[in-house]
Structure formats: structure tokens, C-alpha cells
Write an enzyme that holds these catalytic residues in place. Structure first.
Site, PDB file in Angstrom:
ATOM      1  N   TYR A 163       3.575 -26.912 -15.447  1.00  0.00           N
ATOM      2  CA  TYR A 163       4.159 -25.906 -16.359  1.00  0.00           C
ATOM      3  C   TYR A 163       4.445 -24.596 -15.638  1.00  0.00           C
ATOM      4  O   TYR A 163       5.550 -24.053 -15.729  1.00  0.00           O
ATOM      5  CB  TYR A 163       3.214 -25.654 -17.533  1.00  0.00           C
ATOM      6  CG  TYR A 163       3.765 -24.680 -18.551  1.00  0.00           C
ATOM      7  CD1 TYR A 163       4.739 -25.077 -19.455  1.00  0.00           C
ATOM      8  CD2 TYR A 163       3.313 -23.356 -18.602  1.00  0.00           C
ATOM      9  CE1 TYR A 163       5.252 -24.187 -20.396  1.00  0.00           C
ATOM     10  CE2 TYR A 163       3.816 -22.462 -19.527  1.00  0.00           C
ATOM     11  CZ  TYR A 163       4.785 -22.883 -20.428  1.00  0.00           C
ATOM     12  OH  TYR A 163       5.290 -21.998 -21.356  1.00  0.00           O
ATOM     13  N   LYS A 189       8.201 -22.798 -14.844  1.00  0.00           N
ATOM     14  CA  LYS A 189       8.670 -21.502 -15.342  1.00  0.00           C
ATOM     15  C   LYS A 189       9.023 -20.580 -14.171  1.00  0.00           C
ATOM     16  O   LYS A 189       9.903 -19.722 -14.311  1.00  0.00           O
ATOM     17  CB  LYS A 189       7.625 -20.873 -16.265  1.00  0.00           C
ATOM     18  CG  LYS A 189       7.430 -21.639 -17.577  1.00  0.00           C
ATOM     19  CD  LYS A 189       8.698 -21.678 -18.421  1.00  0.00           C
ATOM     20  CE  LYS A 189       8.452 -22.258 -19.815  1.00  0.00           C
ATOM     21  NZ  LYS A 189       9.660 -22.278 -20.655  1.00  0.00           N
TER      22      LYS A 189
END
Ligand SMILES: NC(=O)c1ccc[n+]([C@@H]2O[C@H](COP(=O)([O-])OP(=O)(O)OC[C@H]3O[C@@H](n4cnc5c(N)ncnc54)[C@H](OP(=O)(O)O)[C@@H]3O)[C@@H](O)[C@H]2O)c1
Length: 245
Positions: free
Chosen positions: A168, A172
Site C-alpha cells: 500500500y 501511494k
């Protein structure tokens, strides 16, 4: 048809959580808002839940990992409006929950996460950019996360330093990088491309483990989607200002 004066916005992953709140706020500002969702029933339900007098909210079927779905959505918007004034890349997923040491992550998890958060976001921008170019003042906002900040990850004793998430967080970081790439290419146009950190918010993604509401999280995103002509481009912002890369 939308009112000729109203601006047109697309928000992906908007059937719940922060995306749904973004839709409501943009609609209250007078935008015709296309509520993007990958599931027709969930999308229709969301439109019904948020529609009220004075808001122009419409369902747009779009799965950001499905090339045909993305192409069909671009064709729908082209046919109906011929342009897009604001594109909010909000759809995302997080398959890890802390503690999540990078050494215990799997490539399958990384690939699934990148497929949506990185490749999905890129494919939406590539498909929608011709429509955004037709706006007088196109705005693209990529919903990132403080977890994507390398600067925050390197700051000791912060939640970002203490909660490593290989798939994750790095997805990002890639969203931040692609934001700068598009902003650089578009620097001589009216289009502004920025990344937003909504903050840690009570949604399904966090199992509602926060006092921060989706409406609070949507504010910095909506601010970037509605920037004036002298606003920034190629930046990373939360509600307090600049977030370190
Ligand atoms: N919540 C937080 O604390 C937080 C913090 C920082 C950043 N963010 C970011 O904020 C954004 C919104 O997150 P949220 O907290 O509102 O999460 P959420 O409640 O889980 O909502 C995620 C949305 O993305 C949609 N989505 C996922 N994959 C999709 C795909 N392939 N195509 C289209 N839509 C897809 C989901 O649709 P379905 O309902 O069909 O699954 C859902 O509508 C994400 O980018 C997230 O990374 C959240």
C-alpha cells in the site's frame, strides 16, 4: 443534459467512504458529478443515498482495472458532456493491516494493490486526459496517503514510520510520482494535477478505526479539485498544507 454553466466532475470509487463525501461536496458547489462505481447496484444505491434537491449526481459505471470499462466510461462522458472539468482519482484498496512487516508481504499482494492504486490510476488519467484538456480549467486530483510519503516514513516515532506496509505505502508513493510526471507535462496548460492526503479516516478501508469523518477527509481533495487559476500544480497536500514527498 447538464446545465451549460455547470462544471462536470468524475469521482472514481465513489459508492462509499471518502469518494461518496467528495461527490456530495462537489455537487453542493454546483458541479454535475459523475459518481463512479464498478458495481451498478452499489452505484445506483449510492446515487440515491446522496441525491437531493439542487444536487446533480449521476451514476457512471467504471472499474479502474478493466480497460474496456475505462474506455466505455470515457466514451460515455465524451458523448454526454464532451469534456471533464475535474477528475478525482479516489478509487483504491489496501490489502494489508498493520503490523505488516515488508518481509512478510507477498508478490501477489503487491501486484493486486498496484493493479488498482497505480496502474488503475494511470489508466484513468490516460483515458480521461483528452476530455480534461477540453475544459477551460481542468483539475486532476490523485488521492494518495501520508503512508506514501517517504519523508514521513523516515521520520522516527510517527505512525508512518511505525506502520510499514510494503504494497500500500509504495503504491501511494508511485501515485505521488505519477502526479508529478503529469503535472510537468501539463505545466504550460491550464490543467493542474495534485496529490491529496485525506488523513486517517473512518471508512471500510480502516474498519472505521478513526474519529475523522469522510466529510472531513473530502475537504482537502475538493479544494484541489476546485483550485483557482493561480493555484499550485504538481504538489502533495493535506488539510494543513504541503505534505513532504
Ligand atoms: N480511509 C483512510 O484513512 C485513507 C487514508 C489515506 C488515503 N486513503 C485513500 O482514500 C481513497 C478512498 O478510500 P476510502 O477510505 O474511502 O476506502 P473505501 O471505503 O474502501 O472505498 C474505496 C472505494 O474504491 C472503490 N474501488 C476499489 N477498487 C476499484 C476498482 N477497481 N474500480 C473502481 N472502484 C474501485 C471501492 O469500490 P467497491 O465498493 O466496489 O469495493 C470503493 O468505492 C483510497 O484511494 C485510499 O487509499 C484513505
Amino acid at each position: 443534459m447538464a446545465n451549460a454553466e455547470s462544471k462536470v466532475a468524475l469521482v472514481t470509487g465513489a459508492n462509499k467512504g471518502i469518494g461518496l463525501a467528495i461527490v456530495g461536496q462537489l455537487a453542493d458547489l454546483g458541479y454535475t458529478v459523475l459518481l463512479g462505481a464498478r458495481d451498478a447496484a452499489r452505484g445506483a444505491e449510492a446515487v440515491a443515498s446522496i441525491s437531493r434537491q439542487g444536487r446533480d449526481v449521476r451514476f457512471q459505471l467504471i472499474d479502474i482495472t478493466d480497460a474496456d470499462s475505462v474506455a466505455r466510461a470515457a466514451a460515455d462522458i465524451e458523448r454526454e458532456f464532451g469534456r471533464l472539468d475535474a477528475l478525482v482519482n479516489n478509487a483504491g484498496l489496501k490489502l494489508e493491516w498493520h503490523p505488516s512487516p515488508p518481509s512478510q508481504c507477498t508478490m501477489d499482494l503487491v501486484r493486486q494493490t498496484y493493479e488498482t492504486n497505480v496502474f488503475g490510476t494511470m489508466s484513468i488519467i490516460l483515458a480521461m486526459l483528452p476530455l480534461v484538456r477540453r475544459s477551460d480549467a481542468g483539475r486532476i486530483v490523485n488521492v494518495s496517503s501520508g503512508l506514501g510519503s517517504i519523508g514521513l516514513a523516515k521520520t522516527p516515532n510517527t505512525p508512518f514510520n511505525l506502520k510499514p506496509m510494503l504494497s500500500y505505502s509504495t503504491s501511494k508513493t508511485a501515485v505521488n510520482a505519477l502526479t508529478v510526471q503529469f503535472a510537468n507535462e501539463l505545466r504550460d496548460t491550464p490543467i493542474k494535477v495534485n496529490a491529496a492526503d485525506p488523513g486517517y479516516t473512518a471508512t471500510d478501508m480502516t474498519f472505521h478505526d478513526s474519529a475523522r469523518t469522510p466529510d472531513m477527509a473530502a475537504r482537502p481533495i475538493v479544494r484541489l479539485a476546485t483550485l483557482p487559476a493561480d493555484g499550485p500544480s504538481g504538489g502533495f497536500f493535506d488539510e494543513s498544507g504541503v505534505v513532504p514527498w
